[in-house]
Design a protein around this motif. Structure first.
Motif, short mmCIF file in Angstrom:
data_model
loop_
_atom_site.label_atom_id
_atom_site.label_comp_id
_atom_site.label_asym_id
_atom_site.label_seq_id
_atom_site.Cartn_x
_atom_site.Cartn_y
_atom_site.Cartn_z
N LEU A 173 0.84 -1.19 0.00
CA LEU A 173 0.00 0.00 0.00
C LEU A 173 0.88 1.24 0.00
CD1 LEU A 173 -2.72 -0.82 2.69
CD2 LEU A 173 -2.92 -0.98 0.21
N GLY A 174 0.52 2.21 -0.81
CA GLY A 174 1.18 3.51 -0.81
C GLY A 174 0.33 4.51 -0.05
N TYR A 175 0.99 5.51 0.52
CA TYR A 175 0.29 6.54 1.29
C TYR A 175 0.91 7.91 1.04
CZ TYR A 175 -0.24 2.45 4.45
OH TYR A 175 -0.44 1.22 4.99
N GLU A 176 0.09 8.94 1.19
CA GLU A 176 0.56 10.30 1.34
C GLU A 176 -0.17 10.88 2.54
OE1 GLU A 176 0.20 12.49 -2.34
OE2 GLU A 176 2.09 11.65 -3.06
N VAL A 177 0.59 11.40 3.47
CA VAL A 177 0.03 12.05 4.67
C VAL A 177 0.08 13.54 4.40
CG1 VAL A 177 0.27 12.38 7.16
CG2 VAL A 177 0.89 10.17 6.12
N ARG A 178 -1.08 14.19 4.40
CA ARG A 178 -1.15 15.58 3.98
C ARG A 178 -2.26 16.32 4.71
NH1 ARG A 178 -5.67 15.98 1.16
NH2 ARG A 178 -6.51 14.14 0.15
N ASP A 179 -2.33 17.61 4.45
CA ASP A 179 -3.44 18.41 4.96
C ASP A 179 -4.71 18.01 4.22
OD1 ASP A 179 -2.12 20.07 6.80
OD2 ASP A 179 -1.55 21.49 5.24
#
Length: 149
Positions: free
Chosen positions: A91-97
C-alpha cells in the motif's frame, strides 16, 4: 489524488508530539494504521473482512517531507495499492493536509502486507475477490525522492 486512491481523515492526539512539538516519527505508523483499518473496513465490507481473517505487516518505508505539528484538525491519509503478488500486497500513502485546511505534504510511505491464516500460522493466497478489490484501488508506485535520482 487519483480516483483509485482512498482518503481517510485521521485525528491527531496530543500525545503524538515529541519534545520538539512535532508529531513523533513513530506516530506516523499509527496514522497509517488508522487509515488502513478505516480503509479496509470499507474496501472489504463483506461477511469476512480482511482484518478479521488475517493480514500482517511485513515492512514499512517512510519518507518525511515536512514537520507536522499538533493541531485539532485531522490530517488526510491518501492510500492505494501499489503492488499485488500471490500472498502479499503493498500500500502507498501520502500524509497531507485535508482539503480546506492547507496544502502541505508531510510524508510519503509504503507498507508491505501479507494475508495470513492464523489457524495454520502461515500466509495464504489472496483470493480472487480480494485481488479484484485491491486492483480497484491500484495506483502508481510511491514517488519517494530517492527513486527519482
Amino acid at each position: 489524488m487519483s480516483s483509485s486512491h482512498y482518503c481517510a481523515t485521521v485525528p491527531l492526539r496530543w500525545s503524538d508530539m515529541d519534545a520538539y512539538g512535532h508529531v513523533n516519527n513513530v506516530q506516523f505508523l499509527r496514522l497509517l494504521e488508522d487509515a488502513r483499518v478505516t480503509g479496509f473496513a470499507q474496501w472489504f465490507d463483506r461477511d469476512r473482512p480482511l482484518l478479521e481473517e488475517g493480514v500482517l505487516v511485513t515492512r514499512h518505508e517512510i519518507e518525511y517531507v515536512a514537520p507536522l505539528t499538533f493541531r485539532h484538525a485531522p490530517i488526510a491519509v491518501d492510500m492505494w495499492c501499489t503492488k499485488i503478488s500471490g500472498a502479499g500486497f503493498d500500500l502507498g500513502y501520502e500524509v497531507r493536509d485535508p482539503q480546506g485546511v492547507g496544502d502541505v505534504l508531510y510524508a510519503r510511505a509504503e507498507t508491505g502486507l501479507v494475508v495470513y491464516d492464523f489457524p495454520t500460522s502461515s500466509p495464504r493466497r489472496i483470493r480472487t475477490d480480494e485481488r479484484d478489490i485491491l486492483r480497484a484501488h491500484a495506483g502508481d508506485a510511491v514517488a519517494f525522492r530517492w527513486r527519482s535520482r
